[in-house]
Design an enzyme around this catalytic site. Sequence first.
Site, mmCIF file in Angstrom:
data_model
loop_
_atom_site.group_PDB
_atom_site.id
_atom_site.type_symbol
_atom_site.label_atom_id
_atom_site.label_comp_id
_atom_site.label_asym_id
_atom_site.label_seq_id
_atom_site.Cartn_x
_atom_site.Cartn_y
_atom_site.Cartn_z
ATOM 1 N N CYS A 179 16.464 82.333 59.473
ATOM 2 C CA CYS A 179 15.122 82.906 59.263
ATOM 3 C C CYS A 179 14.214 82.094 58.348
ATOM 4 C CB CYS A 179 15.219 84.322 58.688
ATOM 5 S SG CYS A 179 16.115 85.477 59.733
ATOM 6 N N ASP B 285 11.961 88.838 64.860
ATOM 7 C CA ASP B 285 13.019 88.358 63.974
ATOM 8 C C ASP B 285 14.347 88.365 64.735
ATOM 9 O OD1 ASP B 285 14.425 87.643 61.758
ATOM 10 O OD2 ASP B 285 13.699 89.263 60.474
ATOM 11 N N ASP B 286 14.976 87.199 64.866
ATOM 12 C CA ASP B 286 16.311 87.099 65.491
ATOM 13 C C ASP B 286 16.330 87.477 66.981
ATOM 14 O OD1 ASP B 286 17.430 86.411 63.050
ATOM 15 O OD2 ASP B 286 18.730 88.161 62.882
ATOM 16 N N ASN C 96 14.476 82.691 65.440
ATOM 17 C CA ASN C 96 15.747 82.069 65.862
ATOM 18 C C ASN C 96 16.410 82.995 66.871
ATOM 19 O OD1 ASN C 96 16.436 83.000 62.620
ATOM 20 N ND2 ASN C 96 17.645 83.955 64.231
#
Length: 530
Positions: free
Chosen positions: A65, A29-30, A303
């Site tokens: 997200c 995530d991220d 992302n």
Amino acid sequence: MRLFLCVFLVLFEVVCSVTRPNIVFILTDDQDVFLNGTGPMSKLRQYVSSQGATFSNMFVTTPLCCPSRSSILTGQYVHNHKAINNSVDGNCSSPSWQKGPETQTFVTYLKKSGYTTFFAGKYLNQYGMDETGGLSHIPPGWDHWNGLKGNSQYYNYVVSANGKAEKHGSDYKADYFTDVINRKATDFLNRQLGKSKDEPFFMMLSTPSCHAPFTPAPQYSQNFSKMSAPRTPSFNTKSTDKHWILRQVKTPMGNASMQWVDDTFRNRWRTLLSVDDMVENMVTLLEKKNVLNNTYVVYASDNGFHLGQFSLPNDKRQFYEFDIRVPLMVRGPGVKPGQRREDLVLNIDLAPTFLDLAGIRPPDFMDGQSFKSALLSPPSGDASRTDFLVEHTGEYDLKQPGCPQYDGQPLNNCFPDCVCEDSRNNTYICVRRVGSTGNLIYCGVSDDEQYVEAYDLSSDPNQLKNVASTLSASVLESLEESLATLATCSGTTCHNVKNIPHYRKMPQQRNFTDIPLYHRYRGNSASIGV
Ligand SMILES: *[C@@H]1O[C@H](CO)[C@@H](O)[C@H](O)[C@H]1NC(C)=O
Ligand SMILES: *[C@@H]1O[C@H](CO)[C@@H](O)[C@H](O)[C@H]1NC(C)=O
Ligand SMILES: *[C@@H]1O[C@H](CO)[C@@H](O)[C@H](O)[C@H]1NC(C)=O
Ligand SMILES: *[C@@H]1O[C@H](CO)[C@@H](O)[C@H](O)[C@H]1NC(C)=O
Ligand SMILES: *[C@@H]1O[C@H](CO)[C@@H](O)[C@H](O)[C@H]1NC(C)=O
Ligand SMILES: *[C@@H]1O[C@H](CO)[C@@H](O)[C@H](O)[C@H]1NC(C)=O
Ligand SMILES: *[C@@H]1O[C@H](CO)[C@@H](O)[C@H](O)[C@H]1NC(C)=O
Ligand SMILES: *[C@@H]1O[C@H](CO)[C@@H](O)[C@H](O)[C@H]1NC(C)=O
């Protein structure tokens, strides 16, 4: 049994290979690449990238997200799956998403063709909420479901364990979420591989790392203490030739932002050490069970992220390289170890690639394209696609905690120094062109200025100079043509978009008013660039 299955599959026009591979998909995530986001992960290098391919041109088509995850699951651009933001009313895990796109995610095809499927981790930001069907909703296609309620957490969260609430507190040994995902995955593999090696499996392990609240495991809480966030050339700079959200930042950044940027950088890296442990555990377990040679391990993120670039303290949601570039590493049968590949790959390509690897023809509605042939062959140097779309609908909230001066305005993420990082008018579409025939991005922002930005990434990788007003007529025309095609494309019309002017016969009279979000700036030089 295997033969019977093959015959059965052939009847349904599914190509049958004798032993279909397993796939383990790890989604963080991220996690950026621009700030060396995989830097701390030596086990990822040892067990995945040095044993397979590292793709240096992996991009997401939307840097947020829920929209990006919805694209990963469906193989579609946001304008086709319509999960435009992280809210239920923006279709994040919404009832209409569940009735539509969620019924045809890649996993539903894998399931139908005989794969055993396993999910553990963060799914979509609004998953498990009352408005989205609660924890009893198990998205179709998953045999073993462990979906996190809501957005990424490390402690104090609830998981839907096959439809039943499983509550977690704040005890490291029992509750640290990345480790819980690792243990659930281990249990699944032990059970699955004790049963039958003939039935292929697909696993998706979707970690909270390295998203906020950036909570490291206790044993890693002191690592990287001497490091600080990279001072890239755009770090703590003031922009004058960029759209509004970039011009209203505070430069130099406030002390709270500077402190935040460095603390966040260290904590993001620390949380990734637990992901690194999971990677090691998965690969060594697959090896111990003698199935590693028939398993693809795919590692990617939803992302990118920035920390201080253009004085934006911390977030994603922008079309610059730091937010749209993500890691992609793949190992597996037929993938030559230690390769660095420049092939263009997108988040929307993962779904068709998983199907292709499983011997299933990707359905025509998917906007992405399989990169299986890039995985299994040497570089060809002849890209069939050079151009893709980046799209974002700006998020906003009329309440800004800690920044009452902004209450009532359509802004978002005004943290930590009341510098807002998103707004309703941070809505844009871009065409990003990659490869030897051009390395450019060209964007139109849907704000009062209809602001246009363009960067030549070969000469200006840090995007310091907006060249929108100096692009040659022929380059501008080919970019516009691609943007016009991509902004409304669906399925095969999104495929193989290239930078050859008039590569596809366009209608004589292009009517840009028909294109959502497109900004009719032609002849309006005041809105172009500086
Ligand atoms: C990324 O981080 C690793 C580990 O600290 C380091 O070895 C490498 O040089 C870094 N790469 C860049 C480009 O900063
Ligand atoms: C949500 O999805 C539905 C069904 O596709 C669509 O009609 C609606 O416009 C979408 N909402 C938004 C905000 O895009
Ligand atoms: C983290 O810090 C501990 C304690 O200093 C050290 O033993 C360990 O090697 C570090 N791990 C990594 C991956 O840097
Ligand atoms: C910010 O830090 C600088 C240098 O450490 C210091 O001089 C200044 O007073 C600080 N400002 C605030 C508002 O704390
Ligand atoms: C994988 O390795 C195992 C154990 O070495 C072997 O029995 C099996 O035939 C191999 N499978 C493939 C597809 O190479
Ligand atoms: C998401 O989009 C919907 C539909 O346009 C909107 O109502 C909602 O406020 C948006 N959410 C955010 C956080 O911007
Ligand atoms: C963008 O929206 C903000 C908040 O409403 C507003 O203050 C600003 O003027 C807008 N800028 C442009 C260029 O539209
Ligand atoms: C373009 O489309 C808009 C909306 O559909 C329409 O009002 C307009 O007349 C069209 N313009 C041309 C030149 O066809």
